[in-house]
Design a protein around this motif. Structure first.
Motif, PDB file in Angstrom:
ATOM      1  N   GLU A 160      44.506  -0.186  20.798  1.00 38.79           N
ATOM      2  CA  GLU A 160      45.122  -0.076  19.481  1.00 38.79           C
ATOM      3  C   GLU A 160      44.184   0.653  18.531  1.00 38.79           C
ATOM      4  N   GLY A 161      44.717   1.663  17.858  1.00 40.91           N
ATOM      5  CA  GLY A 161      43.916   2.443  16.931  1.00 40.91           C
ATOM      6  C   GLY A 161      43.034   3.469  17.601  1.00 40.91           C
ATOM      7  N   ALA A 168      48.952   5.862  12.579  1.00 40.07           N
ATOM      8  CA  ALA A 168      49.061   5.926  14.045  1.00 40.07           C
ATOM      9  C   ALA A 168      49.911   7.096  14.506  1.00 40.07           C
ATOM     10  N   ARG A 226      42.110   4.239  11.370  1.00 38.08           N
ATOM     11  CA  ARG A 226      43.142   3.455  10.706  1.00 38.08           C
ATOM     12  C   ARG A 226      43.222   3.943   9.261  1.00 38.08           C
TER      13      ARG A 226
END
Length: 534
Positions: A419-420, A448, A494
């Motif tokens: 994630e990220g 994202a 992010r």
């Protein structure tokens, strides 16, 4: 003749299997029955030979016949002189067969004996088979030498032997026919049940050939040949589907790439054409305007040249891996790149520090030499592109930090997808030691949706999308160069946290050469590598 035989041959596999099994089974039964017939006939004949060998003619009756008298005790005939159907014939001392004999009726059937002893051809004590006088069943005969030079021939008919053999023959034929019919019926059922999975494979293959490409062949029969065939077909289908999807994706990327390249080249070409026509149509143009037009032509030509050079470089990176492999000091390389970029962007604060593989404070880590193996020119270009990208896409005064160090890949950590974190290069195996360079900025970061596209060719995030300064190929080149050097380029970002681009090169001991990359999968020219940035 051959064409007729070919027409008679069964065309289906089921019919061939049933026919083959029927022929084999029937042939085996008939061969066994034939062997049994031979054994039975031989055994019965041996029984007859045993009876002949054990039989001794009545001496008085035989002497009466030799002397020309009627046998004693047989006034009306001689059938009661010998038991059963024995026949006894005599040859006199002169070598001629006597007319009278013992056993049977006068003129009845008997063995076909010659009239002279010289033509008899029988050895004493050795049974032989002679034809019957009436053409019926043969006779088994044996010869013995009598008194005064006479010869005695004892005979027994083979009627019972032939009758038993004929009955056994008909029984064998009946058994053979029954076996053939049973094999045809039962074999057809067994073959049909055995080939049912193969029929399913055939139906599925036809549906796949008709366009249902997502189907799979059922492979429930794991231990059978059909199961092995099903698994092999499924493996082949998976690879074909993967190849088709890759080909479709590659074709789509190529179309987008050509469209983007045409769009990028159209703008400077239009500018070049417009200013060139302006110079031709207005020969009396003022010197200031002429100089301005010439400068714009030069700038657009330079832009086109940079774009063509970038595309050529991407093609070369996708064609072959790095060829000039040698040890590279990543710390020195980072310092040189920071110095070069700082001159071009004096409004940026670019720092150089150590990268730690622990949870401690990065400020307390000490800088140390980090040697990696790769192409120094390509690695320099990767770092230069990352620094340029950070400077172009962040506001003036934004702090940019470069860190150099070593890491070990951990599950869900650096070097893996998570994630990220996004990358166009394959993830590295956990536990792999790597040499790393991080380029971190304190900008606004990326959402994202944009982060997943930063490595696409000609893609420019945010306001840079409308900027004519960049071509959108910088990160594409960096990503392709990282993969050509056996490494990985990834982005951690992010919104509000800035961007961290990380170059990871697997650690390889001194002495490793370009042979390391032999056999590695190479990016295809028809599949545009991820790319851009600004």
């Amino acid at each position: 003749m051959r064409q007729r035989l070919r027409r008679l041959q069964p065309r289906s596999l089921r019919a061939r299997l049933v026919l083959g099994a029927t022929l084999l089974a029937t042939s085996a039964v008939l061969l066994c029955q034939a062997a049994g017939l031979v054994v039975l006939h031989t055994w019965l004949t041996d029984q007859v030979d045993g009876r002949l060998s054990r039989f001794q003619p009545v001496a008085e009756a035989g002497q009466d016949i030799v002397e020309g008298r009627a046998p004693a005790g047989a006034p009306g005939g001689n059938s009661d002189v010998l038991p059963s159907d024995y026949r006894v014939y005599f040859y006199g001392s002169d070598g001629h067969r006597l007319a009278r004999s013992l056993g049977g009726e006068e003129g009845g059937a008997g063995p076909r004996l010659p009239s002279s002893e010289s033509a008899l051809g029988l050895h004493d004590g050795r049974p032989a088979t002679l034809a019957a006088t009436d053409g019926g069943s043969a006779w088994r005969v044996i010869a013995r030498s009598g008194a005064d030079g006479t010869r005695v021939v004892v005979a027994l008919p083979l009627r019972e032997v032939d009758a038993a053999t004929v009955r056994m023959l008909w029984f064998s034929l009946a058994v053979g026919v029954a076996v053939a019919v049973g094999v045809v019926l039962f074999g057809s059922l067994v073959v049909r049940l055995g080939l049912r999975p193969l029929v399913g494979v055939e139906r599925t293959a036809r549906r796949i050939a008709d366009g249902e490409l997502e189907l799979c062949v059922p492979d429930r029969h794991v231990v059978t040949e059909v199961g092995h065939l099903s698994r092999a077909l499924n493996t082949m289908l998976d690879r074909l589907r993967t190849a088709l999807r890759r080909a479709e994706a590659s074709e789509q990327r190529l179309r987008h790439f050509l469209a983007d390249a045409g769009h990028e080249l159209r703008t400077p070409l239009t500018s070049l054409q417009g200013f060139a026509e302006l110079l031709v149509q207005e020969p009396e143009m003022r010197p200031e305007r002429r100089h301005e037009a010439q400068q714009l032509i030069v700038r657009n030509a330079e832009r086109m040249s940079r774009l063509v050079d970038s595309l050529s470089q991407l093609a070369k990176l996708g064609d072959v891996p790095a060829t000039q492999w040698q040890p590279v000091d990543l710390l020195s390389l980072a310092a040189d790149s920071v110095a070069a970029v700082a001159v071009q962007y004096p409004d940026r604060r670019i720092g150089l520090g150590a990268l730690t593989d622990t949870d401690g404070d990065p400020q307390e880590a000490e800088l140390d030499v980090v040697d990696a193996l790769g192409d120094p020119h390509q690695l320099t270009q990767i770092l230069f592109n990352l620094l340029t990208n950070a400077c172009v896409h962040t506001p003036p005064g934004t702090h940019v930090q470069v860190r150099v160090g070593t890491l070990r890949i951990r599950p869900d950590g650096q070097g893996t997808d998570g994630e990220g974190r996004t990358s166009a290069n394959p993830a590295l195996a956990p536990g792999t030691p790597v040499c790393a360079i991080e380029v971190t900025d304190e900008g606004a970061g990326l959402p994202a949706t944009e982060a997943r596209r930063v490595f696409e060719r000609f893609y420019r995030a945010g306001s840079a999308q409308q900027s004519a300064a960049g071509s959108g190929l910088g990160l594409a080149i960096a990503s392709s160069a990282a993969e050509a050097n056996g490494g990985r380029l990834e982005l951690d970002t992010r919104p509000g946290d800035g961007c961290t681009f990380r170059l990871l090169l697997p650690y390889r001991p001194t002495g490793t050469s370009a042979e390391y990359l032999e056999g590695r999968a190479r990016p295809s020219l028809s599949t545009p590598a991820a790319g851009v940035g600004g």
